[in-house]
Design an enzyme around this catalytic site. Structure first.
Site, PDB file in Angstrom:
ATOM      1  N   ARG A  70       0.861  -1.181   0.000  1.00 42.77           N
ATOM      2  CA  ARG A  70       0.000   0.000   0.000  1.00 42.77           C
ATOM      3  C   ARG A  70       0.898   1.231   0.000  1.00 42.77           C
ATOM      4  O   ARG A  70       2.118   1.114   0.098  1.00 42.77           O
ATOM      5  CB  ARG A  70      -1.018  -0.003   1.154  1.00 42.77           C
ATOM      6  CG  ARG A  70      -0.648  -0.628   2.469  1.00 42.77           C
ATOM      7  CD  ARG A  70       0.447   0.022   3.227  1.00 42.77           C
ATOM      8  NE  ARG A  70       0.211   1.431   3.429  1.00 42.77           N
ATOM      9  CZ  ARG A  70       1.150   2.314   3.713  1.00 42.77           C
ATOM     10  NH1 ARG A  70       2.413   1.935   3.836  1.00 42.77           N
ATOM     11  NH2 ARG A  70       0.883   3.584   3.876  1.00 42.77           N
ATOM     12  N   ALA A 118       0.910   5.265  -1.979  1.00 43.92           N
ATOM     13  CA  ALA A 118       0.771   5.651  -3.386  1.00 43.92           C
ATOM     14  C   ALA A 118       1.993   5.338  -4.267  1.00 43.92           C
ATOM     15  O   ALA A 118       1.846   4.666  -5.301  1.00 43.92           O
ATOM     16  CB  ALA A 118       0.403   7.137  -3.462  1.00 43.92           C
ATOM     17  N   ARG A 151      -7.535  -0.259  -6.635  1.00 44.85           N
ATOM     18  CA  ARG A 151      -7.804   0.831  -5.687  1.00 44.85           C
ATOM     19  C   ARG A 151      -7.927   2.135  -6.489  1.00 44.85           C
ATOM     20  O   ARG A 151      -7.143   2.364  -7.413  1.00 44.85           O
ATOM     21  CB  ARG A 151      -6.685   0.950  -4.632  1.00 44.85           C
ATOM     22  CG  ARG A 151      -6.563  -0.286  -3.731  1.00 44.85           C
ATOM     23  CD  ARG A 151      -5.628  -0.034  -2.558  1.00 44.85           C
ATOM     24  NE  ARG A 151      -6.221   0.857  -1.574  1.00 44.85           N
ATOM     25  CZ  ARG A 151      -5.539   1.418  -0.574  1.00 44.85           C
ATOM     26  NH1 ARG A 151      -4.249   1.182  -0.441  1.00 44.85           N
ATOM     27  NH2 ARG A 151      -6.137   2.212   0.290  1.00 44.85           N
ATOM     28  N   GLN A 211      -2.030   2.380  10.050  1.00 44.41           N
ATOM     29  CA  GLN A 211      -0.731   2.444   9.358  1.00 44.41           C
ATOM     30  C   GLN A 211       0.313   3.172  10.205  1.00 44.41           C
ATOM     31  O   GLN A 211       1.504   2.896  10.096  1.00 44.41           O
ATOM     32  CB  GLN A 211      -0.881   3.169   8.006  1.00 44.41           C
ATOM     33  CG  GLN A 211      -1.618   2.404   6.937  1.00 44.41           C
ATOM     34  CD  GLN A 211      -3.092   2.698   6.921  1.00 44.41           C
ATOM     35  OE1 GLN A 211      -3.680   3.081   7.943  1.00 44.41           O
ATOM     36  NE2 GLN A 211      -3.728   2.527   5.781  1.00 44.41           N
ATOM     37  N   ASP A 259      -1.841  10.882  -1.812  1.00 39.71           N
ATOM     38  CA  ASP A 259      -2.264   9.863  -2.786  1.00 39.71           C
ATOM     39  C   ASP A 259      -2.598  10.467  -4.135  1.00 39.71           C
ATOM     40  O   ASP A 259      -2.534   9.816  -5.165  1.00 39.71           O
ATOM     41  CB  ASP A 259      -3.465   9.085  -2.256  1.00 39.71           C
ATOM     42  CG  ASP A 259      -2.996   8.077  -1.233  1.00 39.71           C
ATOM     43  OD1 ASP A 259      -2.779   8.470  -0.076  1.00 39.71           O
ATOM     44  OD2 ASP A 259      -2.782   6.915  -1.619  1.00 39.71           O
ATOM     45  N   ASN A 302      -5.157  12.496   0.916  1.00 38.97           N
ATOM     46  CA  ASN A 302      -4.262  11.615   1.676  1.00 38.97           C
ATOM     47  C   ASN A 302      -5.119  10.849   2.677  1.00 38.97           C
ATOM     48  O   ASN A 302      -6.339  11.036   2.746  1.00 38.97           O
ATOM     49  CB  ASN A 302      -3.162  12.437   2.365  1.00 38.97           C
ATOM     50  CG  ASN A 302      -2.065  11.546   2.947  1.00 38.97           C
ATOM     51  OD1 ASN A 302      -1.556  10.653   2.258  1.00 38.97           O
ATOM     52  ND2 ASN A 302      -1.704  11.751   4.202  1.00 38.97           N
ATOM     53  N   LYS A 303      -4.483   9.988   3.439  1.00 45.95           N
ATOM     54  CA  LYS A 303      -5.194   9.139   4.398  1.00 45.95           C
ATOM     55  C   LYS A 303      -6.197   9.939   5.228  1.00 45.95           C
ATOM     56  O   LYS A 303      -5.903  11.042   5.685  1.00 45.95           O
ATOM     57  CB  LYS A 303      -4.156   8.475   5.308  1.00 45.95           C
ATOM     58  CG  LYS A 303      -4.703   7.557   6.373  1.00 45.95           C
ATOM     59  CD  LYS A 303      -5.602   6.465   5.816  1.00 45.95           C
ATOM     60  CE  LYS A 303      -4.974   5.646   4.715  1.00 45.95           C
ATOM     61  NZ  LYS A 303      -5.973   4.845   3.947  1.00 45.95           N
TER      62      LYS A 303
END
Ligand code: MRU
Length: 354
Positions: free
Chosen positions: A47, A49, A90, A197, A238, A248-249
């Site tokens: 995982r 990007a 994804r 993460q 990302d 992003n996350k």
């Protein structure tokens, strides 16, 4: 610095450190078909990007290598199917599509060559992507290290480290480079609910390199900032829209708003392959919705009532107004991002970094 082999091309297939098993087990898996690579992406074995961009390249190369096609006419529909399957894994990290497009462009240039040579050339291209990603991260580190304070606390969210890239990391690469240059930094790692993460990967990775790290739960960031413990924020991305809006996350937006309120610089570190000039602003970025059990369960244990309604967007968008600077391998972009990003992405390079 420890060498973490996030992914690598081997004769047997594409080898990944299984990120779902970290931090308690360091296990490697080898995918021997492109379908297995696609599954490794979906299940988060790999995982982050930039890692997904390189994985897509290797997945395409693997699929082509395993093909029984004898002619380019037989290979072409198979190639298209390989790309389609990998692209459907994804949706948010634009690097995945960048990696596939780069292989498609290479494939188009190889038409007319014998199939055996096409296979070798595609493998070489994927391996180049791997090396270029590490070089890009190291360059980002050099550009970003000077922006961080000589000493103090740096907050990061999710994992934008070696594990999220081919090596070294984007946000964590900037931190690594700053520490290597003698800066006395202490990293605060958000645990990053729901997939963790931050606690599972960032804390593991930084501790391996002996970089002082404190793990906090996401909801502690505000009070840490108020207490003056955090002097800068660095995160990855990302997808960055043409106007500088950053996906992003999930939780990154919250951190950015808190940083602005406390007058703390908020930096985004990402390679130019994460910049999507075709998407004008953040509203056009597709946000992946993941399974509800990531929220209702923790390490397999149910922590919410049966049947509760759940939303689980894996990413959020931070509007560009909150972003102090975007650190890329080609230099640092600042507002107005519409202009700075365009000029950085379209910059002529020596042909090594694309
Ligand atoms: O869902 P993930 O773990 O793939 O999300 C990763 C992130 O949000 C990272 O911050 C981002 O990809 C940048 S990685 C250098």
């Amino acid at each position: 610095m420890s060498i973490i082999k996030t992914l690598e091309w081997t004769d047997a297939g594409v080898r990944f450190i299984d990120q779902t098993k970290l931090p308690t087990e360091e296990v490697y898996v080898t995918c021997t078909s492109y379908q297995e690579v696609a599954n490794a992406i979906k299940t988060m074995v790999v995982r982050g990007a930039p890692a997904l961009g390189v994985t897509a390249g290797m997945g395409v190369a693997l699929g082509v290598r395993e093909s029984k096609a004898q002619t380019i006419d037989e290979l072409t529909p198979e190639f298209e199917e390989i790309c389609r399957v990998l692209a459907a894994t994804r949706p948010t990290a634009v690097n995945l599509f960048w990696g596939i497009r780069r292989m498609q462009e290479k494939f188009a240039r190889l038409r007319g060559m014998p199939v055996a040579e096409i296979k070798q050339e595609l493998i070489a291209e994927a391996q180049r992507m791997h090396l270029e990603d590490i070089a890009a991260n190291e360059a980002m580190g050099r550009h970003g290290a000077v922006l961080l304070p000589a000493s103090g606390g740096v907050l990061t969210h999710c994992n934008a480290g070696a594990l999220a890239t081919a090596g070294y990391g984007t946000a964590l690469g900037v931190i690594r480079a700053a520490v290597d240059s003698g800066k006395n930094l202490h990293v605060f790692a958000d645990e990053t609910r729901p997939f963790l993460q931050g606690s599972r990967l960032t804390a593991w990775e930084l501790m391996k390199d002996n970089i002082p790290t404190t793990l906090i739960s996401d909801n502690m960031a505000g009070s840490m900032m108020r207490q003056g413990k955090i002097n800068a924020v660095v995160v990855g991305a990302d997808r960055i829209a043409a106007n500088g809006d950053v996906a992003n996350k999930v939780g990154t937006y919250t951190v950015a708003v808190l940083a602005k309120e406390h007058g703390i610089p908020f930096y985004v570190a990402a390679p130019t392959s994460t910049v999507d000039l075709a998407t004008p602003d953040g509203t056009g970025i597709p946000i992946e919705e993941r399974a509800s059990n990531e929220v209702t369960h923790l390490a397999g244990k149910q922590i919410a009532p049966d049947g509760v309604h759940v939303e689980n967007p894996a990413f959020d968008v931070t509007p560009h107004q909150y972003v102090t600077a975007i650190i890329t391998e080609r230099g640092v972009a600042r507002a107005p991002y519409g202009e700075s990003l365009k000029s950085i992405v379209n910059q002529k390079t020596d042909g090594v970094l694309r």
